[in-house]
Every structure is written in C-alpha cells, then in structure tokens.
Design a protein around this motif. Sequence first.
Motif, PDB file in Angstrom:
ATOM      1  N   ASN A 186       0.827  -1.216   0.000  1.00 25.78           N
ATOM      2  CA  ASN A 186       0.000   0.000   0.000  1.00 25.78           C
ATOM      3  C   ASN A 186       0.858   1.262   0.000  1.00 25.78           C
ATOM      4  OD1 ASN A 186      -2.436  -1.386  -0.034  1.00 25.78           O
ATOM      5  ND2 ASN A 186      -2.615  -1.421   2.195  1.00 25.78           N
ATOM      6  N   LYS A 187       2.023   1.198   0.628  1.00 23.67           N
ATOM      7  CA  LYS A 187       2.908   2.365   0.680  1.00 23.67           C
ATOM      8  C   LYS A 187       3.489   2.708  -0.686  1.00 23.67           C
ATOM      9  CE  LYS A 187       4.310   1.692   5.509  1.00 23.67           C
ATOM     10  NZ  LYS A 187       5.443   1.515   6.440  1.00 23.67           N
ATOM     11  N   THR A 188       3.487   1.766  -1.601  1.00 26.24           N
ATOM     12  CA  THR A 188       4.075   2.002  -2.923  1.00 26.24           C
ATOM     13  C   THR A 188       3.082   2.617  -3.907  1.00 26.24           C
ATOM     14  OG1 THR A 188       3.513  -0.156  -3.932  1.00 26.24           O
ATOM     15  CG2 THR A 188       5.481  -0.075  -2.548  1.00 26.24           C
ATOM     16  N   LEU A 189       1.808   2.656  -3.549  1.00 22.71           N
ATOM     17  CA  LEU A 189       0.769   2.986  -4.525  1.00 22.71           C
ATOM     18  C   LEU A 189       0.832   4.420  -5.043  1.00 22.71           C
ATOM     19  CD1 LEU A 189      -2.275   1.115  -2.944  1.00 22.71           C
ATOM     20  CD2 LEU A 189      -0.867   0.404  -4.894  1.00 22.71           C
ATOM     21  N   SER A 190       1.422   5.312  -4.279  1.00 23.91           N
ATOM     22  CA  SER A 190       1.466   6.718  -4.710  1.00 23.91           C
ATOM     23  C   SER A 190       2.702   7.037  -5.550  1.00 23.91           C
ATOM     24  CB  SER A 190       1.424   7.639  -3.495  1.00 23.91           C
ATOM     25  OG  SER A 190       2.498   7.370  -2.628  1.00 23.91           O
ATOM     26  N   TYR A 191       3.490   6.014  -5.861  1.00 23.11           N
ATOM     27  CA  TYR A 191       4.701   6.230  -6.650  1.00 23.11           C
ATOM     28  C   TYR A 191       4.582   5.553  -8.016  1.00 23.11           C
ATOM     29  CZ  TYR A 191       6.644   7.587  -2.142  1.00 23.11           C
ATOM     30  OH  TYR A 191       6.869   8.197  -0.940  1.00 23.11           O
ATOM     31  N   GLU A 192       5.296   6.086  -8.982  1.00 23.27           N
ATOM     32  CA  GLU A 192       5.259   5.506 -10.322  1.00 23.27           C
ATOM     33  C   GLU A 192       5.903   4.128 -10.347  1.00 23.27           C
ATOM     34  OE1 GLU A 192       6.887   6.394 -14.866  1.00 23.27           O
ATOM     35  OE2 GLU A 192       7.108   7.918 -13.311  1.00 23.27           O
ATOM     36  N   ILE A 193       7.093   4.009  -9.740  1.00 22.85           N
ATOM     37  CA  ILE A 193       7.776   2.711  -9.701  1.00 22.85           C
ATOM     38  C   ILE A 193       8.540   2.588  -8.386  1.00 22.85           C
ATOM     39  CG2 ILE A 193       9.775   3.592 -11.013  1.00 22.85           C
ATOM     40  CD1 ILE A 193       9.869   0.670 -12.268  1.00 22.85           C
ATOM     41  N   SER A 194       8.360   1.442  -7.723  1.00 28.32           N
ATOM     42  CA  SER A 194       8.941   1.206  -6.404  1.00 28.32           C
ATOM     43  C   SER A 194       9.623  -0.156  -6.349  1.00 28.32           C
ATOM     44  CB  SER A 194       7.847   1.242  -5.322  1.00 28.32           C
ATOM     45  OG  SER A 194       7.148   2.462  -5.338  1.00 28.32           O
ATOM     46  N   GLU A 195      10.438  -0.323  -5.305  1.00 25.82           N
ATOM     47  CA  GLU A 195      11.044  -1.628  -5.029  1.00 25.82           C
ATOM     48  C   GLU A 195      10.781  -2.018  -3.588  1.00 25.82           C
ATOM     49  OE1 GLU A 195      15.289  -3.984  -4.441  1.00 25.82           O
ATOM     50  OE2 GLU A 195      15.325  -1.893  -5.095  1.00 25.82           O
ATOM     51  N   VAL A 196      10.443  -3.278  -3.372  1.00 27.94           N
ATOM     52  CA  VAL A 196      10.348  -3.858  -2.036  1.00 27.94           C
ATOM     53  C   VAL A 196      11.402  -4.955  -1.932  1.00 27.94           C
ATOM     54  CG1 VAL A 196       8.914  -5.194  -0.454  1.00 27.94           C
ATOM     55  CG2 VAL A 196       7.909  -3.301  -1.742  1.00 27.94           C
ATOM     56  N   MET A 197      12.195  -4.912  -0.884  1.00 30.24           N
ATOM     57  CA  MET A 197      13.261  -5.883  -0.648  1.00 30.24           C
ATOM     58  C   MET A 197      12.725  -7.108   0.087  1.00 30.24           C
ATOM     59  SD  MET A 197      16.625  -5.316   1.782  1.00 30.24           S
ATOM     60  CE  MET A 197      15.658  -5.449   3.300  1.00 30.24           C
ATOM     61  N   THR A 198      13.136  -8.301  -0.347  1.00 25.98           N
ATOM     62  CA  THR A 198      12.739  -9.543   0.313  1.00 25.98           C
ATOM     63  C   THR A 198      13.927 -10.508   0.372  1.00 25.98           C
ATOM     64  OG1 THR A 198      12.038 -10.751  -1.679  1.00 25.98           O
ATOM     65  CG2 THR A 198      10.417  -9.263  -0.688  1.00 25.98           C
ATOM     66  N   HIS A 199      13.771 -11.587   1.158  1.00 21.86           N
ATOM     67  CA  HIS A 199      14.829 -12.600   1.302  1.00 21.86           C
ATOM     68  C   HIS A 199      14.231 -14.017   1.397  1.00 21.86           C
ATOM     69  CE1 HIS A 199      16.763  -8.888   2.749  1.00 21.86           C
ATOM     70  NE2 HIS A 199      17.905  -9.433   2.367  1.00 21.86           N
ATOM     71  N   PRO A 200      13.474 -14.468   0.419  1.00 17.60           N
ATOM     72  CA  PRO A 200      12.900 -15.819   0.504  1.00 17.60           C
ATOM     73  C   PRO A 200      13.958 -16.902   0.306  1.00 17.60           C
ATOM     74  CG  PRO A 200      12.497 -14.909  -1.666  1.00 17.60           C
ATOM     75  CD  PRO A 200      13.133 -13.801  -0.857  1.00 17.60           C
ATOM     76  N   ALA A 201      13.715 -18.055   0.888  1.00 17.19           N
ATOM     77  CA  ALA A 201      14.654 -19.179   0.719  1.00 17.19           C
ATOM     78  C   ALA A 201      14.035 -20.460   1.253  1.00 17.19           C
ATOM     79  CB  ALA A 201      15.963 -18.907   1.456  1.00 17.19           C
ATOM     80  N   PHE A 202      14.530 -21.578   0.727  1.00 15.94           N
ATOM     81  CA  PHE A 202      14.429 -22.851   1.411  1.00 15.94           C
ATOM     82  C   PHE A 202      15.688 -22.974   2.271  1.00 15.94           C
ATOM     83  CE2 PHE A 202      11.980 -24.035  -2.542  1.00 15.94           C
ATOM     84  CZ  PHE A 202      10.758 -24.212  -1.911  1.00 15.94           C
ATOM     85  N   ILE A 203      15.561 -23.584   3.432  1.00 10.84           N
ATOM     86  CA  ILE A 203      16.698 -23.661   4.341  1.00 10.84           C
ATOM     87  C   ILE A 203      17.577 -24.857   4.021  1.00 10.84           C
ATOM     88  CG2 ILE A 203      17.402 -23.887   6.751  1.00 10.84           C
ATOM     89  CD1 ILE A 203      16.130 -21.211   5.974  1.00 10.84           C
ATOM     90  N   ASP A 204      18.860 -24.593   3.894  1.00  9.63           N
ATOM     91  CA  ASP A 204      19.837 -25.675   3.780  1.00  9.63           C
ATOM     92  C   ASP A 204      20.938 -25.437   4.809  1.00  9.63           C
ATOM     93  OD1 ASP A 204      21.350 -23.618   2.671  1.00  9.63           O
ATOM     94  OD2 ASP A 204      21.337 -24.434   0.640  1.00  9.63           O
ATOM     95  N   GLU A 205      21.898 -26.335   4.854  1.00  6.44           N
ATOM     96  CA  GLU A 205      22.950 -26.255   5.872  1.00  6.44           C
ATOM     97  C   GLU A 205      23.746 -24.955   5.772  1.00  6.44           C
ATOM     98  OE1 GLU A 205      24.917 -28.191   9.176  1.00  6.44           O
ATOM     99  OE2 GLU A 205      23.061 -28.585   8.098  1.00  6.44           O
ATOM    100  N   SER A 206      23.978 -24.509   4.554  1.00  7.05           N
ATOM    101  CA  SER A 206      24.789 -23.303   4.359  1.00  7.05           C
ATOM    102  C   SER A 206      24.147 -22.076   4.988  1.00  7.05           C
ATOM    103  CB  SER A 206      25.010 -23.056   2.865  1.00  7.05           C
ATOM    104  OG  SER A 206      25.769 -24.087   2.296  1.00  7.05           O
TER     105      SER A 206
END
Length: 252
Positions: A186-206
Amino acid sequence: MTKLIINADDFGYSKGVNLGIIEAYKNGVVTSATMMTNMPGAAHAAALALENPDLGVGVHLVLDCGRPVSDSVPSLINENGDFHKIDGLEKYAELSDIEKEYTCQIEKFLSLGLVPTHLDSHHHLHGHKKIYPIVEKLAQKYNLPVRKVSAEQGHSSNSNLKMVNYFNHEFFGDDLTTELFIEIINKTLSYEISEVMTHPAFIDESILRGSSYALQRVRELTILTSEEVKEAIVNKKIDLATYKEVSHQSLV
C-alpha cells in the motif's frame, strides 16, 4: 498504473536460497533478484537465471560475507582470507580495494553469461558515504540503475543515476505476516515505480550455519507465494516489474 519491483536479495548464497527465490518467482510475486557472485551458489544461481529469463537479475555487491572474487584485495580480508565484518571494513578497507573487488564481482556476473539489470549491496553498504561514489562510478560505467538509498546516509545526490521513486526495506524480521506485506504494498501505490526488498529461501545447511537470518526466510517464502498477496496485487492494479523498466526511464 503503479509499477512494483519485488526483489529477492542473496541469490547465489546457496542452493537452498536459490531454489527458494525461484519458487517465489515462479509461484509467487517476486520479479527480480540480486546475485552474490562471490558465494558458493553463484554458478547454480546463474544456471537458474538462464532457465528463467524473465526474472530480472542484478548484482548484489558484497564486502562483508564470504570471500572476495579478486585475489588481491588485502585490506578487505582477515587472516583466513574471509571478508572482514563491518567493523573491520571500517577500520581497514581501502577504497581502491573496494572498487577493485566490486568491479571483479560485476565482471564475474558478466562471465556467467548474464546481463545485469541493476546494482544493490549486501547490508546496504553501497549507501555508505565513502562507498557510494564508487558505486556511482561503476553504475555509470556499466550503465546500470542502482537501488535507492536514503539521503540520511550522507552520500551525494542521486540525480546522476537511474533509481526507483521509492524503496522499502521493512519486510524483514521475526514477526512477518501477510498483512504486513500488504501494508508495505500500500505504501508504494502513490509512486510511479517502487522496489520492495525480500529474502525468501528454502533452508539448507549453508544458510542455517552461515546466516543469523535463516528460518525467517521460509516465512517470507510462504507469504510471497500466498494467494492473499497475489490477490492484493491484482486488486490494487499493481503492475509487477523489473529494473529493466527503470533502465528505460529518465533519471529519477
């Protein structure tokens, strides 16, 4: 229509991270990723990127995780050959070594057969007032957009580089929910182009052994592939995008 880039950081960290990012792209709302070319999973990430050409992939510049790509940046490493942590970087790092290493990381990305969409950095170090001019120089050299950093970090004007209008880094932590992600959208709606940072993953030993931010990544993946989030993006008439579209814009 609002354009939104949903970027997954740390592509290349490990196979588990890579596969989680691809899952969030194929079956969720992630549109973009940035690769740590110095990490063990970089070649695996590059192969996945080549199999998924519509995923925008940029370079996640690294100075404080793993080992350097360059074999001659002595001020950036400890006695074991690993990057210093942030406090060590502030004490020992020479700007010439930072520029050399960042250049090597970009060149490694190119050597993997990929064309980068943009630059950002691990732990937002490209926003540091001493490092930002180096990133600005490299962005101009390679003609790449850069992730927006806040004016409070003391760097020069962003007017010389292509960036999104708005960058949000709030989707991070121990208490993530679908509702929070929709609030961020919702915070991005007033801008022409935005970026949201994420960090998805499956968990492995590393990732389990190497990162203090591990189990939270699985929660991110669940949210980013949820039907509620997909429906919210459709209902709000958001156009999911990549940094390729920023490249074609006038300077922000």
